[in-house]
Design a protein around this motif. Structure first.
Motif, short mmCIF file in Angstrom:
data_model
loop_
_atom_site.label_atom_id
_atom_site.label_comp_id
_atom_site.label_asym_id
_atom_site.label_seq_id
_atom_site.Cartn_x
_atom_site.Cartn_y
_atom_site.Cartn_z
N PHE A 248 4.69 8.80 -7.04
CA PHE A 248 3.41 8.16 -6.77
C PHE A 248 3.15 7.11 -7.85
O PHE A 248 3.46 7.31 -9.04
CB PHE A 248 2.26 9.18 -6.78
N ALA A 249 2.54 6.00 -7.44
CA ALA A 249 2.13 4.94 -8.39
C ALA A 249 0.67 4.60 -8.12
O ALA A 249 0.26 4.48 -6.95
CB ALA A 249 3.01 3.70 -8.23
N THR A 250 -0.11 4.44 -9.17
CA THR A 250 -1.53 4.15 -9.01
C THR A 250 -2.07 3.39 -10.21
O THR A 250 -1.59 3.57 -11.35
CB THR A 250 -2.36 5.44 -8.83
N THR A 251 -3.05 2.55 -9.97
CA THR A 251 -3.77 1.87 -11.05
C THR A 251 -5.07 2.57 -11.39
O THR A 251 -5.77 2.16 -12.32
CB THR A 251 -4.07 0.42 -10.65
N ASP A 252 -5.43 3.60 -10.64
CA ASP A 252 -6.71 4.29 -10.84
C ASP A 252 -6.53 5.79 -10.62
O ASP A 252 -6.95 6.34 -9.59
CB ASP A 252 -7.75 3.72 -9.88
N PRO A 253 -5.92 6.49 -11.57
CA PRO A 253 -5.64 7.92 -11.37
C PRO A 253 -6.89 8.78 -11.30
O PRO A 253 -6.83 9.90 -10.79
CB PRO A 253 -4.79 8.28 -12.61
N GLN A 254 -8.05 8.27 -11.78
CA GLN A 254 -9.27 9.06 -11.73
C GLN A 254 -9.73 9.33 -10.30
O GLN A 254 -10.49 10.27 -10.06
CB GLN A 254 -10.40 8.34 -12.49
N LYS A 255 -9.28 8.51 -9.36
CA LYS A 255 -9.69 8.69 -7.97
C LYS A 255 -8.85 9.72 -7.22
O LYS A 255 -9.16 10.04 -6.08
CB LYS A 255 -9.62 7.34 -7.23
N LEU A 256 -7.81 10.22 -7.86
CA LEU A 256 -6.98 11.22 -7.21
C LEU A 256 -7.62 12.60 -7.35
O LEU A 256 -8.17 12.93 -8.42
CB LEU A 256 -5.58 11.26 -7.82
N PRO A 257 -7.58 13.42 -6.32
CA PRO A 257 -8.11 14.79 -6.44
C PRO A 257 -7.35 15.58 -7.49
O PRO A 257 -6.14 15.39 -7.67
CB PRO A 257 -7.90 15.37 -5.04
N VAL A 258 -8.05 16.47 -8.15
CA VAL A 258 -7.40 17.27 -9.20
C VAL A 258 -6.33 18.17 -8.60
O VAL A 258 -5.36 18.55 -9.28
CB VAL A 258 -8.45 18.10 -9.96
N THR A 259 -6.46 18.52 -7.33
CA THR A 259 -5.44 19.35 -6.69
C THR A 259 -4.11 18.62 -6.56
O THR A 259 -3.04 19.24 -6.59
CB THR A 259 -5.92 19.78 -5.29
N ILE A 260 -4.18 17.29 -6.43
CA ILE A 260 -2.96 16.48 -6.39
C ILE A 260 -2.41 16.30 -7.80
O ILE A 260 -1.20 16.44 -8.06
CB ILE A 260 -3.23 15.12 -5.74
N LEU A 261 -3.30 15.98 -8.75
CA LEU A 261 -2.88 15.75 -10.13
C LEU A 261 -2.19 16.98 -10.73
O LEU A 261 -1.22 16.88 -11.49
CB LEU A 261 -4.08 15.36 -10.99
N SER A 262 -2.70 18.16 -10.38
CA SER A 262 -2.15 19.38 -10.98
C SER A 262 -0.75 19.70 -10.47
O SER A 262 -0.06 20.55 -11.05
CB SER A 262 -3.09 20.56 -10.69
N ARG A 263 -0.32 19.04 -9.42
CA ARG A 263 1.00 19.31 -8.84
C ARG A 263 2.01 18.22 -9.20
O ARG A 263 3.12 18.20 -8.65
CB ARG A 263 0.89 19.45 -7.32
N CYS A 264 1.63 17.32 -10.09
CA CYS A 264 2.52 16.20 -10.45
C CYS A 264 2.75 16.17 -11.95
O CYS A 264 1.89 16.59 -12.74
CB CYS A 264 1.90 14.87 -10.02
N LEU A 265 3.88 15.61 -12.33
CA LEU A 265 4.08 15.22 -13.73
C LEU A 265 3.50 13.81 -13.87
O LEU A 265 3.95 12.88 -13.19
CB LEU A 265 5.57 15.19 -14.08
N GLN A 266 2.50 13.67 -14.75
CA GLN A 266 1.79 12.39 -14.86
C GLN A 266 2.27 11.62 -16.08
O GLN A 266 2.32 12.14 -17.20
CB GLN A 266 0.28 12.63 -14.95
N PHE A 267 2.60 10.33 -15.86
CA PHE A 267 3.03 9.43 -16.94
C PHE A 267 2.09 8.23 -16.96
O PHE A 267 1.97 7.51 -15.94
CB PHE A 267 4.47 8.97 -16.72
N ASN A 268 1.44 8.03 -18.08
CA ASN A 268 0.53 6.90 -18.24
C ASN A 268 1.25 5.75 -18.93
O ASN A 268 1.62 5.85 -20.11
CB ASN A 268 -0.71 7.32 -19.05
N LEU A 269 1.45 4.66 -18.20
CA LEU A 269 2.15 3.50 -18.75
C LEU A 269 1.17 2.63 -19.52
O LEU A 269 0.04 2.39 -19.06
CB LEU A 269 2.81 2.69 -17.63
N ARG A 270 1.59 2.16 -20.69
CA ARG A 270 0.72 1.39 -21.56
C ARG A 270 0.80 -0.10 -21.25
O ARG A 270 1.81 -0.59 -20.75
CB ARG A 270 1.10 1.62 -23.02
N ARG A 271 -0.26 -0.80 -21.60
CA ARG A 271 -0.25 -2.26 -21.54
C ARG A 271 0.71 -2.77 -22.60
O ARG A 271 0.76 -2.27 -23.72
CB ARG A 271 -1.65 -2.82 -21.81
#
Length: 596
Positions: free
Chosen positions: A154-177
């Motif tokens: 998954f790719a997103t510019t606004d991870p805050q809009k994703l449900p926590v149920t989705i976030l908890s099932r993913c490995l999340q990587f925050n790319l820096r500017r």
């Protein structure tokens, strides 16, 4: 063959080519090499930092015919098809255009089937936050228990809009500017490979305008190449972006330092004729002021470009730390008010004229006036704070609590965005002639500054000048020194005791002894020697009884207390306030009264 834009031509095809994002690369490379692969990965970050690029490289690493590895061969059919965007087992979905739940269900119907060509079936969903709530609910069960041959990216510019149920099932990587140096260095590498001439400053401007996005930087670089006809120069990029060069900013700072309004207006006219965006110019000026303030506090900073060091260091010596902060604040307010100005140029012009008008006047200590009687010298050797406070007409403003009416005294001046600075009286220490035996000090108010004459000081002359130091003119002398950080605090809180030959004996309160460290004392000693025009040694004694010896900090505190008391008296004695009190049965809260 049609022209391929730089953003597509130079898109990384392996992890080693990715610029920055080392914290993400390390996790992905270790997971691939150790075969510890999660079933769902979420790449979050602003536009153009490499989210979908990393996802495609990851998909290629999973399906390379040479085996799962962080270094895919790039030559097998699977790698070539992924690079060309036609690998059948890499399903790319734009969630922004397929938000409905029916689209998601149709997509998930094929999850159960094995991959056609590759080792894994990879679903790359871009802008996943655009999916509807029903789509997320449909995706949830499959995401929780996916088949072993499926990977979700998954790719997103606004991870805050994703449900926590989705976030908890993913490995999340925050790319820096990406920072300016990373972008400009990569642009330089690309231009070298393309055999296109360029100037380093031009690439810095493009990197700054890209605002952390490599894709934006490459698009701007394409535009600059087309605009210039083959050579990327600073002037071309400035015209294209409407930006301002460092030299133009230095010219503005020179005019501000010299308080030359005519020169300032000429430079503004030149910027207007070049079509510069005045909001961008104001941003550049604020950046320069911030860098000057940084140099004043940390002189050995490594965050500055080499070509700008000398000029900015010069301004760091010219402007006091307080003036730099004031100019930055005026620029910040000017940018805020720019949309309300008649036009951008007039708003920018008024901002710079305000910088000229509100720069504080310096307190100077000069030599060369004839001596006067000792009684007269003592009567005129008042601290600078009393001279300032006596010249300010008492005026006050009453700041009431919320839901109350603001009351102005009859003597109050109208409030403004930038309060005017009262010019302090200029103080002069007289150097006695050789013939008179008396050593007296005169402190006078004068309307003009007389530049000190160049003289050759002997040891006796130096000793004579030190004999003229008193607690009053010592505080006046250190008030004008250009110091910062601990050295400034030490100067404000040190008390003058006596002088002997080339030594000045000082003391600070016991609770402030930590200020008198070697570095602060050395800076203060150098500044005093420069002001007196001969070398002196500062000796901090063990004396702790400084209550009866004035310091600059104590004088300022006393002045503030006097101004506060004058403000309170002005409100209480104002007949209009008295009428309002009687009419509304009100009372005055003294703690809310502040002097103008």
């Amino acid at each position: 063959m049609s022209y391929l834009v730089l953003a597509r031509k130079w898109r990384p095809k392996k992890f080693a080519e990715v610029v920055g994002q080392q914290h993400v690369l390390r996790a992905l490379i270790n997971g691939l090499d150790q075969d510890r692969l999660h079933h769902a990965f979420l790449f979050a970050g602003t536009r153009g930092v490499g989210k979908t690029t990393l996802a495609r490289i990851f998909a290629k690493s999973l399906n390379c015919e040479q085996g799962i590895s962080s270094t895919p061969c790039g030559e097998c059919n699977s790698c070539v098809e992924v690079d060309n965007g036609r690998f059948v087992d890499l399903i790319e979905v734009d969630a922004a255009s397929r938000t409905k739940v029916d689209d998601t269900r149709e997509l998930l119907d094929n999850v159960q089937y094995a991959p056609s060509r590759g080792r894994y079936k990879v679903y790359l969903i871009d802008e996943v936050h655009m999916l509807s709530t029903s789509s997320f609910n449909a995706l949830l069960k499959t995401l929780e228990e996916p088949p072993p041959h499926v990977k979700f990216l998954f790719a997103t510019t606004d991870p805050q809009k994703l449900p926590v149920t989705i976030l908890s099932r993913c490995l999340q990587f925050n790319l820096r500017r990406l920072d300016i140096k990373q972008i400009s260095d990569h642009l330089a590498f690309i231009l070298q490979q393309e055999n296109i001439d360029f100037e380093a400053e031009a690439l810095n401007q493009i990197a700054f305008a890209a605002d952390g996005s490599m894709r934006d930087a490459l698009s701007l670089l394409d535009q600059a190449i087309a605009f210039s006809g083959g050579k990327v120069t600073t002037e071309i990029v400035s015209q294209m972006l409407g930006s301002v060069s460092q030299q133009q900013l230095i010219q503005l700072l020179d005019a501000l330092a010299a308080k030359d309004a005519k020169s300032l207006l000429i430079h503004i006219d030149e910027l207007a004729s070049l079509g510069r965006d005045f909001v961008v110019v104001l941003d550049g000026l604020m950046t320069s002021l911030q860098r000057i303030a940084t140099i004043q506090l940390i002189s050995d900073t490594e965050s500055l470009d080499q070509q700008d060091d000398a000029a900015l260091q010069n301004f760091a010596n010219i402007f006091s730390a307080e003036t730099v902060q004031l100019l930055y604040q005026i620029a910040l307010h000017g940018k805020r008010d720019m949309p309300y100005a008649a036009d951008p140029r007039s708003g920018f012009e008024m901002t710079l004229l305000r910088m000229l008008s509100f720069q504080p006047q310096a307190v100077t200590v000069n030599a060369g006036h004839p001596p006067v009687k000792k009684s007269q010298a003592n009567s005129e050797s008042a601290p600078v704070s009393s001279a300032v406070s006596s010249s300010v007409e008492p005026a006050a403003m009453y700041f009431p609590p919320s839901d109350s009416t603001v009351i102005h005294s009859s003597k109050a001046e109208p409030d403004s965005a930038e309060p005017p600075h009262t010019a302090p009286a200029k103080l002069e220490i007289n150097e006695p002639p050789v013939e008179p035996e008396t050593h007296s000090t005169v402190v006078t108010n004068t309307s003009t500054e007389v530049p000190p004459k160049e003289t050759v000081h002997s040891d006796s002359d130096d000793a004579s000048q030190l004999l003229n130091l008193t607690t009053a003119n010592w505080t006046a002398l250190i008030a004008q020194l250009k110091l910062s950080a601990f050295a400034r605090q030490l100067a404000d809180h040190c008390a003058y005791l006596r002088s002997d030959k080339n030594k000045i004996y000082l003391s600070v309160a016991s609770e402030l002894q930590h200020l008198a460290n070697d570095k602060s004392v050395a800076k203060l000693q150098a500044a005093v020697s420069k002001q007196l025009q001969f070398e002196v040694t500062l000796v901090f004694t063990e004396t702790t009884d400084t209550e009866n010896v004035p310091t600059l900090a104590a004088e300022r505190a006393q002045q503030a207390a006097e101004l506060q008391q004058n403000a309170v008296d002005a409100i209480h004695n104002d007949p209009v306030v008295e009428q309002i009190k009687n009419a509304f049965n009100a009372r005055i809260i003294d703690t809310t009264i502040k002097p103008l």
